[in-house]
Design an enzyme around this catalytic site. Structure first.
Site, short mmCIF file in Angstrom:
data_model
loop_
_atom_site.label_atom_id
_atom_site.label_comp_id
_atom_site.label_asym_id
_atom_site.label_seq_id
_atom_site.Cartn_x
_atom_site.Cartn_y
_atom_site.Cartn_z
N TYR A 11 0.80 -1.04 0.05
CA TYR A 11 -0.04 0.05 0.14
C TYR A 11 0.90 1.27 0.08
O TYR A 11 0.60 2.19 -0.86
CB TYR A 11 -0.77 -0.05 1.32
CG TYR A 11 -1.80 1.24 1.54
CD1 TYR A 11 -2.36 1.81 0.36
CD2 TYR A 11 -1.88 1.58 2.73
CE1 TYR A 11 -3.00 2.87 0.56
CE2 TYR A 11 -2.47 2.68 3.01
CZ TYR A 11 -3.27 3.39 1.83
OH TYR A 11 -3.97 4.53 2.10
N ASP A 31 9.57 -7.69 -3.52
CA ASP A 31 8.50 -8.02 -2.62
C ASP A 31 8.14 -9.45 -2.88
O ASP A 31 8.25 -10.12 -3.94
CB ASP A 31 7.21 -7.23 -3.19
CG ASP A 31 6.10 -7.04 -2.27
OD1 ASP A 31 5.58 -7.95 -1.86
OD2 ASP A 31 5.86 -6.02 -2.05
N SER A 124 6.56 3.12 12.96
CA SER A 124 5.24 3.45 13.20
C SER A 124 5.06 4.18 14.54
O SER A 124 5.91 3.93 15.56
CB SER A 124 4.57 2.10 13.38
OG SER A 124 3.28 2.03 13.85
N THR A 126 2.87 3.30 16.80
CA THR A 126 2.76 2.10 17.81
C THR A 126 4.00 2.07 18.85
O THR A 126 3.82 1.82 19.82
CB THR A 126 2.50 0.85 17.15
OG1 THR A 126 3.63 0.52 16.30
CG2 THR A 126 1.16 0.77 16.39
N TYR A 148 3.76 -6.19 17.55
CA TYR A 148 4.03 -5.48 16.31
C TYR A 148 4.85 -4.11 16.62
O TYR A 148 5.83 -3.93 15.96
CB TYR A 148 2.68 -5.04 15.52
CG TYR A 148 2.95 -4.06 14.35
CD1 TYR A 148 3.71 -3.98 13.28
CD2 TYR A 148 2.28 -2.54 14.65
CE1 TYR A 148 3.69 -3.39 12.57
CE2 TYR A 148 2.61 -1.69 13.74
CZ TYR A 148 3.34 -1.86 12.60
OH TYR A 148 3.34 -0.96 11.52
N LYS A 152 8.88 -3.13 15.79
CA LYS A 152 9.26 -1.84 14.98
C LYS A 152 10.39 -1.07 15.95
O LYS A 152 11.11 -0.59 15.42
CB LYS A 152 8.11 -0.84 14.68
CG LYS A 152 7.13 -1.34 13.84
CD LYS A 152 7.95 -1.19 12.43
CE LYS A 152 6.80 -1.30 11.26
NZ LYS A 152 7.39 -1.47 9.83
N TYR A 176 5.36 6.62 11.06
CA TYR A 176 3.87 6.90 10.50
C TYR A 176 2.86 6.78 11.56
O TYR A 176 2.72 6.19 12.35
CB TYR A 176 3.34 5.68 9.43
CG TYR A 176 4.26 5.30 8.59
CD1 TYR A 176 5.53 6.21 8.02
CD2 TYR A 176 4.38 4.31 7.78
CE1 TYR A 176 6.19 5.82 7.08
CE2 TYR A 176 4.98 3.92 6.65
CZ TYR A 176 6.16 4.77 6.46
OH TYR A 176 7.00 4.29 5.51
N PHE A 177 1.84 7.75 11.53
CA PHE A 177 0.50 7.53 12.12
C PHE A 177 -0.30 6.65 11.28
O PHE A 177 -0.07 5.54 11.15
CB PHE A 177 0.07 8.95 12.77
CG PHE A 177 0.87 9.46 13.77
CD1 PHE A 177 0.34 9.43 15.18
CD2 PHE A 177 2.07 9.77 13.63
CE1 PHE A 177 1.00 9.79 16.19
CE2 PHE A 177 2.94 10.23 14.84
CZ PHE A 177 2.41 9.97 15.96
N ARG A 291 -9.94 -4.74 21.64
CA ARG A 291 -8.87 -5.66 21.07
C ARG A 291 -7.68 -5.40 22.02
O ARG A 291 -7.45 -4.35 22.46
CB ARG A 291 -8.47 -5.33 19.63
CG ARG A 291 -9.34 -5.41 18.62
CD ARG A 291 -8.92 -5.15 17.08
NE ARG A 291 -8.70 -3.79 17.19
CZ ARG A 291 -8.36 -3.09 15.95
NH1 ARG A 291 -8.22 -3.87 14.84
NH2 ARG A 291 -8.01 -2.03 15.89
N PRO A 292 -6.86 -6.59 22.16
CA PRO A 292 -5.82 -6.57 23.02
C PRO A 292 -4.82 -5.46 22.49
O PRO A 292 -4.70 -5.61 20.97
CB PRO A 292 -5.39 -7.84 23.41
CG PRO A 292 -6.44 -8.55 22.68
CD PRO A 292 -7.30 -7.72 21.98
N GLY A 293 -4.17 -4.78 23.41
CA GLY A 293 -3.13 -3.83 22.83
C GLY A 293 -3.66 -2.56 21.96
O GLY A 293 -2.79 -1.68 21.83
#
Length: 342
Positions: A11, A31, A124, A126, A148, A152, A176-177, A291-293
């Protein structure tokens, strides 16, 4: 420059490929197509009006990476490749560490072998975890709440250590957001295989009738309407940020981190309203368990990128939704039997 894009058929990678070609760079996409599709390459070539070099391979295949770096005389790498679903990472942490962390080590081994010293890393927001303050700047403490995000952060630490070990090795680390939207051509966008993990492609498939309803994971967060708030950034703005990062690499040293976001928070319910306006379709939803996390709110302070990279996100939430819907209509027209299959 000759630029290798790992995960370049994905993406964000495909949108970045467009702006790199338009800026005069030569690109090579590497890829394994585990969460992307080969027709994306055809669409990419239609947009840029030229053939694009593609190598099909896994990021953990160090010898193939080295061969690719050598064959195409690569000057810099933009590293997108990796698994990226928060919920899935909680269920399958070993796969995430193997693909994301081991894959990056494989890439760095190949880069060392061929003396390729420049990399832009797709990180990320995150890595910040549950925000201690908002908006989040680059100095915010790092405490990811899911595997995840931890992959990162591990990769960021590895890259920073490498710049300390090799003074010629240069890294721009982009946190990134939440990328959304699609290319203005309508030919490139977010189309994950199977049931989407991200909000916008899920809403798009509900609006188009491919999915019955949207699950909203929790409505009792401490936010204005109780649903999660995120910083949604148009993927074309994000792609422009990579060109700015690549330009910055040419006159920097060491390891540098930038947030890429708009600085504005948008809730799930607000996104539904915007998408309903863009599509003219009803978007049924139901509230389910958190969701967890997951966290309540997360949005950027993008001041550093604005000032140093001379980059700023300029496209609106409505433009994000309208471009996403245009891409969804392209998918329906090109795959009328099963729009869920890439």
């Amino acid at each position: 420059m000759n630029i290798l894009l790992t995960g370049g058929a994905g993406y964000i990678g495909s949108h970045t490929a467009v702006v790199l070609v338009q800026a005069g760079h030569k690109i090579v996409i590497y890829d394994n197509f585990c969460n992307s599709s080969k027709p994306t390459i055809d669409n990419l070539e239609s947009v840029v009006k030229q053939k694009v070099s593609v190598v099909e391979g896994d990021i953990r295949n160090t010898s193939l990476l080295a061969q690719t770096l050598k064959q195409f005389s690569i000057d810099a790498v933009i590293h997108f490749a990796g698994l990226k679903a928060v919920g899935e990472s909680v269920q399958e942490p070993l796969n995430y560490y193997e693909n994301n962390v081991q894959g990056t080590l494989s890439l760095l081994r190949a880069m060392n072998e061929l003396c390729v010293k420049n990399i832009v890393f797709s990180s990320s927001a995150t890595v910040y975890g549950d925000p201690q303050y908002l908006p989040i700047d680059e100095a915010h403490p790092l405490a990811p709440t899911n595997p995840y995000g931890r992959t990162k952060l591990h990769i960021e630490q590895i890259l920073e250590d490498q710049t300390k070990a090799d003074i010629d090795f240069k890294v721009v680390n982009l946190r990134y957001f939440n990328p959304v939207g699609a290319h203005a051509s309508g030919l490139l966008g977010e189309n994950p295989k199977g049931t989407p993990n991200n909000l916008t492609p899920f809403i798009a498939r509900v609006a188009s009738g491919d999915l019955q309803e949207l699950n909203i994971f929790g409505n009792d967060y401490p936010t204005e309407d109780g649903t999660g708030v995120r910083d949604y950034i148009h993927v074309e703005d994000l792609a422009d940020g990579h060109v700015a990062a690549l330009n910055f690499l040419s006159h920097t040293v060491g390891f540098e981190t930038f947030n890429l976001g708009t600085g504005n928070g948008c809730s799930v319910l607000q996104m539904i309203v915007a998408y309903k306006k863009a599509s003219g379709k009803k978007i049924p939803y139901r509230i389910v368990s958190k969701r967890p996390g997951d966290i309540a709110s997360c949005y950027a302070a993008p001041t550093k990128a604005n000032q140093i990279l001379k980059w700023k996100a300029g496209r609106t939430l409505q433009e994000m939704c309208e471009s996403s819907w245009a891409f969804q209509q392209y998918l329906k027209n090109s795959h009328p039997v099963s729009a869920n299959t890439q």
